[in-house]
Design an enzyme around this catalytic site. Structure first.
Site, PDB file in Angstrom:
ATOM      1  N   LYS A  70       0.800  -1.227   0.000  1.00  0.00           N
ATOM      2  CA  LYS A  70       0.000   0.000   0.000  1.00  0.00           C
ATOM      3  C   LYS A  70       0.837   1.283   0.000  1.00  0.00           C
ATOM      4  O   LYS A  70       0.349   2.341  -0.395  1.00  0.00           O
ATOM      5  CB  LYS A  70      -0.942   0.000   1.198  1.00  0.00           C
ATOM      6  N   SER A 325       0.360  -9.990  -0.302  1.00  0.00           N
ATOM      7  CA  SER A 325       0.120  -8.547  -0.252  1.00  0.00           C
ATOM      8  C   SER A 325       0.491  -7.880   1.063  1.00  0.00           C
ATOM      9  O   SER A 325       0.739  -6.669   1.085  1.00  0.00           O
ATOM     10  CB  SER A 325      -1.349  -8.254  -0.569  1.00  0.00           C
TER      11      SER A 325
END
Length: 432
Positions: A70, A325
């Protein structure tokens, strides 16, 4: 609210202009984020490669400095703002990982940030956000879901004339996330046949679709959502944005009620397929990665691994990349993760057991009813009446799913059986 193309749609516009990330913008984003983002390893998994008869590679975004990808989109977006907007400050909403990326970017670029997070956000993610942001960032806990926090953040943003940094539905955010694709293609020594990517709001998936369309159009991108929050899958099936009324919030990094206006058209047109994975299967993958590979992942980080079994026939002999992720997992969730994994694997079962109200009943149950490898892991009993049989809620862990039916038969034959709770979710949640 300033300089936020995506968030301007929240002020009443029904549609956004057609958008597709351009390669030159993704390449520019890669230069921008090189200040703060690490080039994470593309590691071959010997275990999964052997297990699936394929070449399985893991893109280790869990090793990013904020322990998720992110930071790429958050930094690219904030860095693109005007001096005036930076001076005014930024706002975001996040279930945790985007918050940490924004917090890091705010601290690095010396920008004031206000970060809205759901009340149920794991404490580890809240603490990390505060640590990365330092004195530049204020964390506000509001709402039960990301969508609740998102609405609160937009209201605050409009009231205080700040820029909203969207976690997935903004061109600059998408272009930042897309840089993972550039890295993967540069690192891969052979053509990539399949890429599995976790989908929450769709920012990473949309970015990867753009990168691979430009540089490796034969690669098939498969999006993976938790079964309890299939907002992208439902939207693609209906051909329009769908807002789910209820979601399972367990996979907090990928549990959103509505995907993005920018991301949806891209994913609809360019994803090879959308898949969903039960939360229990995700938990099994988390435990396997930890116990067998010494890799710590959060639930969203295990989604791609959990989906591989669904494609085991199709990917045989192929080059496959799973994006891990993130690794922002809270150790206090371990008990719940194990419980969900056991329930999904049909190894943990809950019963209402009716014990005769006489001495030795429990001893009889343990000696004669339980199998030699069965283990009581939960027991809740109270004598509330003078009835002949009093109920107890009993949780039993088995070594094999095949041990269940003989156990039930022994309970019934000896008049201990009351009810089976695993397939009664409403009663199960109330009693266990």
């Amino acid at each position: 609210m300033k300089n936020s193309t995506a968030s301007n749609t929240e002020k009443g516009a029904q549609h956004v202009p057609p958008y597709f990330p351009q390669l030159e913008d993704i390449q520019q984003a890669a230069k921008v984020i090189s200040q703060v983002a690490d080039e994470t390893p593309l590691q071959k998994s010997i275990r999964y490669s052997k297990q699936l008869n394929a070449n399985v590679w893991l893109k280790r975004e869990d090793l990013q400095r904020v322990r998720s990808y992110k930071i790429r989109g958050a930094f690219n977006k904030i860095n693109s703002l005007s001096k005036e907007a930076l001076k005014q400050g930024v706002v975001c909403a996040s279930a945790g990982n985007h918050a940490q990326g924004v917090a890091f970017a705010c601290n690095y670029l010396e920008v004031e940030g206000t970060i809205f997070m759901p009340v149920v956000t794991p404490k580890q993610k809240i603490d990390q956000t505060k640590m990365f942001g330092g004195e530049r960032v204020r964390v506000v806990l509001q709402g039960d879901t990301f969508d609740d926090s998102y609405k609160a953040a937009l209201t605050f943003c409009n009231t205080h004339d700040k820029t909203f940094v969207h976690p997935f539905d903004d061109p600059k955010t998408i272009e930042g996330q897309a840089t993972i694709g550039l890295e993967m293609l540069a690192q891969a020594k052979t053509p990539i046949d399949y890429v599995f990517v976790a989908v929450g709001g769709g920012g990473l998936a949309a970015g990867l679709c753009a990168t691979f369309k430009a540089l490796s159009p034969k690669t098939k991108i498969i999006g993976v959502e938790p079964a309890g929050a299939p907002s992208m899958k439902k939207s693609i099936e209906k051909g329009e944005l769908v807002e789910l009324s209820q979601i399972d919030k367990f996979v907090d990094g990928a549990a959103v009620q509505k995907v993005g206006k920018y991301t949806f058209p891209i994913c609809k047109d360019y994803l090879y397929r959308m898949a969903t994975v039960p939360e229990g299967k995700v938990c099994q993958s988390i435990l396997e990665l930890y116990n067998r590979d010494a890799i710590v992942v959060e639930p969203a980080g295990a989604l791609t691994i959990a989906a591989l079994d669904n494609f085991k026939e199709e990917i045989q002999g192929k080059n496959v990349v799973c994006i891990i992720s993130g690794s922002n997992n809270d150790i206090t969730r371990t008990a719940e993760i194990k419980e969900r994994a056991l329930l999904y694997g049909k190894l943990k079962h809950y019963f209402i057991v009716r014990f005769p109200q006489r001495p030795g009943a429990l001893k009889e149950f343990v000696a004669d009813i339980l199998g030699p490898t069965d283990d009581i892991t939960h027991f809740e009993y109270s004598k509330k009446s003078s009835r002949e049989n009093a109920p107890a809620v009993v949780g039993i862990e088995l070594k094999s799913p095949e041990d269940l039916e003989p156990l039930v038969q022994r309970m019934k034959a000896n008049n201990f059986y009351g009810d089976y709770l695993n397939d009664k979710p409403d009663l199960f949640q109330y009693l266990v």
